[in-house]
Write a protein that holds these residues in place. Structure first.
Motif, PDB file in Angstrom:
ATOM      1  N   PRO A  10       0.812  -1.215   0.000  1.00 44.65           N
ATOM      2  CA  PRO A  10       0.000   0.000   0.000  1.00 44.65           C
ATOM      3  C   PRO A  10       0.849   1.270   0.000  1.00 44.65           C
ATOM      4  CG  PRO A  10      -0.762  -1.556   1.656  1.00 44.65           C
ATOM      5  CD  PRO A  10       0.544  -2.066   1.162  1.00 44.65           C
ATOM      6  N   GLN A  11       0.333   2.282  -0.671  1.00 47.11           N
ATOM      7  CA  GLN A  11       0.983   3.587  -0.706  1.00 47.11           C
ATOM      8  C   GLN A  11       0.096   4.671  -0.094  1.00 47.11           C
ATOM      9  OE1 GLN A  11       4.200   4.098  -1.662  1.00 47.11           O
ATOM     10  NE2 GLN A  11       4.180   1.860  -1.702  1.00 47.11           N
ATOM     11  N   ALA A  12      -0.986   4.242   0.579  1.00 46.76           N
ATOM     12  CA  ALA A  12      -1.919   5.201   1.168  1.00 46.76           C
ATOM     13  C   ALA A  12      -2.525   4.621   2.434  1.00 46.76           C
ATOM     14  CB  ALA A  12      -3.026   5.560   0.173  1.00 46.76           C
ATOM     15  N   ALA A  13      -2.963   5.518   3.318  1.00 46.83           N
ATOM     16  CA  ALA A  13      -3.618   5.105   4.562  1.00 46.83           C
ATOM     17  C   ALA A  13      -4.869   5.924   4.777  1.00 46.83           C
ATOM     18  CB  ALA A  13      -2.680   5.269   5.752  1.00 46.83           C
ATOM     19  N   MET A  14      -5.885   5.249   5.281  1.00 49.05           N
ATOM     20  CA  MET A  14      -7.158   5.882   5.614  1.00 49.05           C
ATOM     21  C   MET A  14      -7.347   5.835   7.125  1.00 49.05           C
ATOM     22  SD  MET A  14     -10.164   7.049   4.465  1.00 49.05           S
ATOM     23  CE  MET A  14     -11.909   7.119   4.888  1.00 49.05           C
ATOM     24  N   LEU A  15      -7.508   6.996   7.754  1.00 48.92           N
ATOM     25  CA  LEU A  15      -7.807   7.078   9.171  1.00 48.92           C
ATOM     26  C   LEU A  15      -9.310   7.282   9.340  1.00 48.92           C
ATOM     27  CD1 LEU A  15      -4.966   9.484  10.371  1.00 48.92           C
ATOM     28  CD2 LEU A  15      -5.001   6.998  10.464  1.00 48.92           C
ATOM     29  N   PHE A  16      -9.943   6.396  10.081  1.00 41.34           N
ATOM     30  CA  PHE A  16     -11.374   6.535  10.331  1.00 41.34           C
ATOM     31  C   PHE A  16     -11.579   7.495  11.507  1.00 41.34           C
ATOM     32  CE2 PHE A  16     -11.603   2.286   8.205  1.00 41.34           C
ATOM     33  CZ  PHE A  16     -12.348   2.720   7.120  1.00 41.34           C
ATOM     34  N   ALA A  17     -12.198   8.651  11.226  1.00 42.58           N
ATOM     35  CA  ALA A  17     -12.332   9.703  12.238  1.00 42.58           C
ATOM     36  C   ALA A  17     -13.679  10.403  12.162  1.00 42.58           C
ATOM     37  CB  ALA A  17     -11.205  10.723  12.063  1.00 42.58           C
ATOM     38  N   ALA A  18     -14.686   9.746  11.574  1.00 43.04           N
ATOM     39  CA  ALA A  18     -15.955  10.426  11.317  1.00 43.04           C
ATOM     40  C   ALA A  18     -17.029  10.158  12.368  1.00 43.04           C
ATOM     41  CB  ALA A  18     -16.492  10.008   9.938  1.00 43.04           C
ATOM     42  N   GLY A  19     -16.777   9.220  13.277  1.00 45.36           N
ATOM     43  CA  GLY A  19     -17.840   8.793  14.174  1.00 45.36           C
ATOM     44  C   GLY A  19     -18.283   9.859  15.167  1.00 45.36           C
ATOM     45  N   PHE A  20     -19.446   9.629  15.752  1.00 47.80           N
ATOM     46  CA  PHE A  20     -20.011  10.569  16.725  1.00 47.80           C
ATOM     47  C   PHE A  20     -19.382  10.433  18.112  1.00 47.80           C
ATOM     48  CE2 PHE A  20     -23.412  10.200  13.559  1.00 47.80           C
ATOM     49  CZ  PHE A  20     -23.665  11.542  13.312  1.00 47.80           C
ATOM     50  N   GLY A  21     -18.691   9.332  18.377  1.00 49.42           N
ATOM     51  CA  GLY A  21     -18.097   9.154  19.702  1.00 49.42           C
ATOM     52  C   GLY A  21     -19.129   9.001  20.790  1.00 49.42           C
ATOM     53  N   THR A  22     -20.223   8.310  20.482  1.00 46.64           N
ATOM     54  CA  THR A  22     -21.329   8.183  21.439  1.00 46.64           C
ATOM     55  C   THR A  22     -20.879   7.541  22.745  1.00 46.64           C
ATOM     56  OG1 THR A  22     -22.861   7.969  19.578  1.00 46.64           O
ATOM     57  CG2 THR A  22     -23.652   7.303  21.751  1.00 46.64           C
ATOM     58  N   ARG A  23     -20.051   6.513  22.655  1.00 44.08           N
ATOM     59  CA  ARG A  23     -19.593   5.823  23.864  1.00 44.08           C
ATOM     60  C   ARG A  23     -18.679   6.709  24.718  1.00 44.08           C
ATOM     61  NH1 ARG A  23     -16.459   0.791  23.335  1.00 44.08           N
ATOM     62  NH2 ARG A  23     -15.556   1.759  21.476  1.00 44.08           N
ATOM     63  N   MET A  24     -18.113   7.732  24.104  1.00 41.87           N
ATOM     64  CA  MET A  24     -17.172   8.604  24.808  1.00 41.87           C
ATOM     65  C   MET A  24     -17.866   9.797  25.478  1.00 41.87           C
ATOM     66  SD  MET A  24     -13.948   8.732  25.576  1.00 41.87           S
ATOM     67  CE  MET A  24     -12.762   8.031  24.428  1.00 41.87           C
ATOM     68  N   ALA A  25     -19.179   9.894  25.357  1.00 41.05           N
ATOM     69  CA  ALA A  25     -19.904  10.995  26.002  1.00 41.05           C
ATOM     70  C   ALA A  25     -19.670  10.947  27.513  1.00 41.05           C
ATOM     71  CB  ALA A  25     -21.391  10.875  25.691  1.00 41.05           C
ATOM     72  N   PRO A  26     -19.604  12.110  28.173  1.00 42.57           N
ATOM     73  CA  PRO A  26     -19.881  13.465  27.676  1.00 42.57           C
ATOM     74  C   PRO A  26     -18.666  14.182  27.090  1.00 42.57           C
ATOM     75  CG  PRO A  26     -19.561  13.558  30.028  1.00 42.57           C
ATOM     76  CD  PRO A  26     -19.415  12.102  29.651  1.00 42.57           C
ATOM     77  N   LEU A  27     -17.538  13.496  26.963  1.00 43.32           N
ATOM     78  CA  LEU A  27     -16.313  14.157  26.503  1.00 43.32           C
ATOM     79  C   LEU A  27     -16.414  14.636  25.059  1.00 43.32           C
ATOM     80  CD1 LEU A  27     -13.623  11.781  28.070  1.00 43.32           C
ATOM     81  CD2 LEU A  27     -14.543  13.914  28.999  1.00 43.32           C
ATOM     82  N   THR A  28     -17.348  14.062  24.316  1.00 40.71           N
ATOM     83  CA  THR A  28     -17.494  14.446  22.909  1.00 40.71           C
ATOM     84  C   THR A  28     -18.565  15.513  22.685  1.00 40.71           C
ATOM     85  OG1 THR A  28     -18.863  12.447  22.704  1.00 40.71           O
ATOM     86  CG2 THR A  28     -16.597  12.316  21.901  1.00 40.71           C
ATOM     87  N   GLN A  29     -19.034  16.129  23.742  1.00 35.14           N
ATOM     88  CA  GLN A  29     -20.030  17.187  23.571  1.00 35.14           C
ATOM     89  C   GLN A  29     -19.451  18.400  22.848  1.00 35.14           C
ATOM     90  OE1 GLN A  29     -21.577  17.999  27.490  1.00 35.14           O
ATOM     91  NE2 GLN A  29     -23.081  16.336  27.389  1.00 35.14           N
ATOM     92  N   ASP A  30     -18.173  18.691  23.059  1.00 32.81           N
ATOM     93  CA  ASP A  30     -17.586  19.892  22.479  1.00 32.81           C
ATOM     94  C   ASP A  30     -16.439  19.612  21.518  1.00 32.81           C
ATOM     95  OD1 ASP A  30     -15.713  19.008  24.289  1.00 32.81           O
ATOM     96  OD2 ASP A  30     -15.349  20.968  25.202  1.00 32.81           O
ATOM     97  N   ARG A  31     -16.191  18.345  21.195  1.00 31.26           N
ATOM     98  CA  ARG A  31     -15.109  18.013  20.274  1.00 31.26           C
ATOM     99  C   ARG A  31     -15.316  16.605  19.730  1.00 31.26           C
ATOM    100  NH1 ARG A  31     -10.145  18.577  24.137  1.00 31.26           N
ATOM    101  NH2 ARG A  31     -11.635  20.011  25.096  1.00 31.26           N
ATOM    102  N   PRO A  32     -14.769  16.300  18.564  1.00 30.49           N
ATOM    103  CA  PRO A  32     -14.855  14.931  18.055  1.00 30.49           C
ATOM    104  C   PRO A  32     -13.928  14.016  18.841  1.00 30.49           C
ATOM    105  CG  PRO A  32     -13.508  16.271  16.608  1.00 30.49           C
ATOM    106  CD  PRO A  32     -14.060  17.202  17.644  1.00 30.49           C
ATOM    107  N   LYS A  33     -14.254  12.742  18.882  1.00 33.13           N
ATOM    108  CA  LYS A  33     -13.473  11.785  19.665  1.00 33.13           C
ATOM    109  C   LYS A  33     -11.990  11.794  19.306  1.00 33.13           C
ATOM    110  CE  LYS A  33     -14.177   7.385  18.956  1.00 33.13           C
ATOM    111  NZ  LYS A  33     -14.773   6.024  18.996  1.00 33.13           N
ATOM    112  N   PRO A  34     -11.593  11.882  18.022  1.00 33.65           N
ATOM    113  CA  PRO A  34     -10.157  11.845  17.714  1.00 33.65           C
ATOM    114  C   PRO A  34      -9.355  12.990  18.305  1.00 33.65           C
ATOM    115  CG  PRO A  34     -11.439  11.317  15.765  1.00 33.65           C
ATOM    116  CD  PRO A  34     -12.415  11.807  16.788  1.00 33.65           C
ATOM    117  N   LEU A  35     -10.016  14.065  18.776  1.00 33.16           N
ATOM    118  CA  LEU A  35      -9.297  15.180  19.389  1.00 33.16           C
ATOM    119  C   LEU A  35      -9.281  15.114  20.913  1.00 33.16           C
ATOM    120  CD1 LEU A  35     -10.254  18.247  17.146  1.00 33.16           C
ATOM    121  CD2 LEU A  35      -8.189  16.816  17.086  1.00 33.16           C
ATOM    122  N   ILE A  36      -9.848  14.076  21.495  1.00 29.87           N
ATOM    123  CA  ILE A  36      -9.776  13.917  22.942  1.00 29.87           C
ATOM    124  C   ILE A  36      -8.334  13.592  23.329  1.00 29.87           C
ATOM    125  CG2 ILE A  36     -10.448  12.380  24.843  1.00 29.87           C
ATOM    126  CD1 ILE A  36     -13.200  12.217  23.562  1.00 29.87           C
TER     127      ILE A  36
END
Length: 236
Positions: A10-36
């Motif tokens: 492979p010459q490319a990588a895909m990072l999955f970062a689109a989810g809502f982070g529901t399980r990570m609530a309430p920490l995802t109220q003001d930011r997406p999970k990948p930025l926690i």
């Protein structure tokens, strides 16, 4: 034991970062999970630490929830983004939308909500990837090496690593090499990669590689402390 046959890597990588982070609530109220933050750094930066040493031509992340925050973080890092709108496309639909950015051939995919202790899982995958007989090669974690994960596992495999059944066994660690050609066989716009794995398994071309280190699921708040402890042990 999986043996490697030289072929295109492979010459490319895909990072999955689109989810809502529901399980990570309430920490995802003001930011997406990948930025926690974990150990003082955003989760997605830990994922990028695994991708960077590979020297890939293209790194792409899919975005949906609070996409503008992630885009602002990733753009200076040279990561291209695929924004999913108006709806989130799940892993299969998200990967298919991002293919024009990823380019042709097999790709790495990596979830951005795990911490690893041990060898780089992506380098392990690349070392044994054999596109002549594999449609996908996944990293699997033995339950005793998985922190913060309560499931019974996802795959059982034979001695060569070929997946025999979906169910209790190795836990999918969120890292793989995948040839995306079978994505077009799913007619839906929104779909999980599980549907593509089922097609690959039916062809006898779905493989799993067991990870020799430790892995921590950081998809929920309790996983943060576990991950930070794991990282602290790693750098002692």
């Amino acid at each position: 034991m999986i043996r490697r046959t030289p072929n295109r890597t492979p010459q490319a990588a895909m990072l999955f970062a689109a989810g809502f982070g529901t399980r990570m609530a309430p920490l995802t109220q003001d930011r997406p999970k990948p930025l926690i933050p974990v150990a003082g750094r955003p989760l997605i930066d830990h994922a990028l630490d695994l991708v960077r040493p590979l020297g890939l031509a293209r790194i792409v992340a899919n975005l949906h929830y609070r996409a503008e925050m992630l885009e602002a973080h990733l753009a200076p890092l040279g990561v291209r983004t695929s924004v999913e709108t108006p709806e989130i496309l799940d892993t299969g639909g998200g990967l298919r939308q991002a293919l024009p950015l990823l380019g042709p051939g097999p790709v790495f995919t990596l979830n951005s909500d795990a911490i690893w202790s041990g060898p780089n899982p992506l380098e392990l995958l690349r070392a044994v990837w054999d596109g002549n007989r594999m449609d996908a090669l996944l990293i699997g974690i033995a339950p005793e090496r998985a922190l913060g994960h309560k499931g019974a596992g996802d795959f059982t495999a034979d001695a060569e690593g070929r997946v025999l059944a979906r169910g209790p066994g190795l836990i999918y660690g969120g890292a793989q090499i995948l040839t995306p050609t079978l994505l077009d066989q799913v007619p839906d716009r929104v779909f999980s990669l599980n549907r593509v794995w089922d097609l690959m398994q039916a062809r006898g071309r779905l493989f799993v590689l067991e990870y020799p280190g430790q892995w921590c699921d950081v998809g929920h708040p309790g996983g943060i402390a576990l991950a930070e402890s794991l990282l602290a042990e790693t750098y002692v």
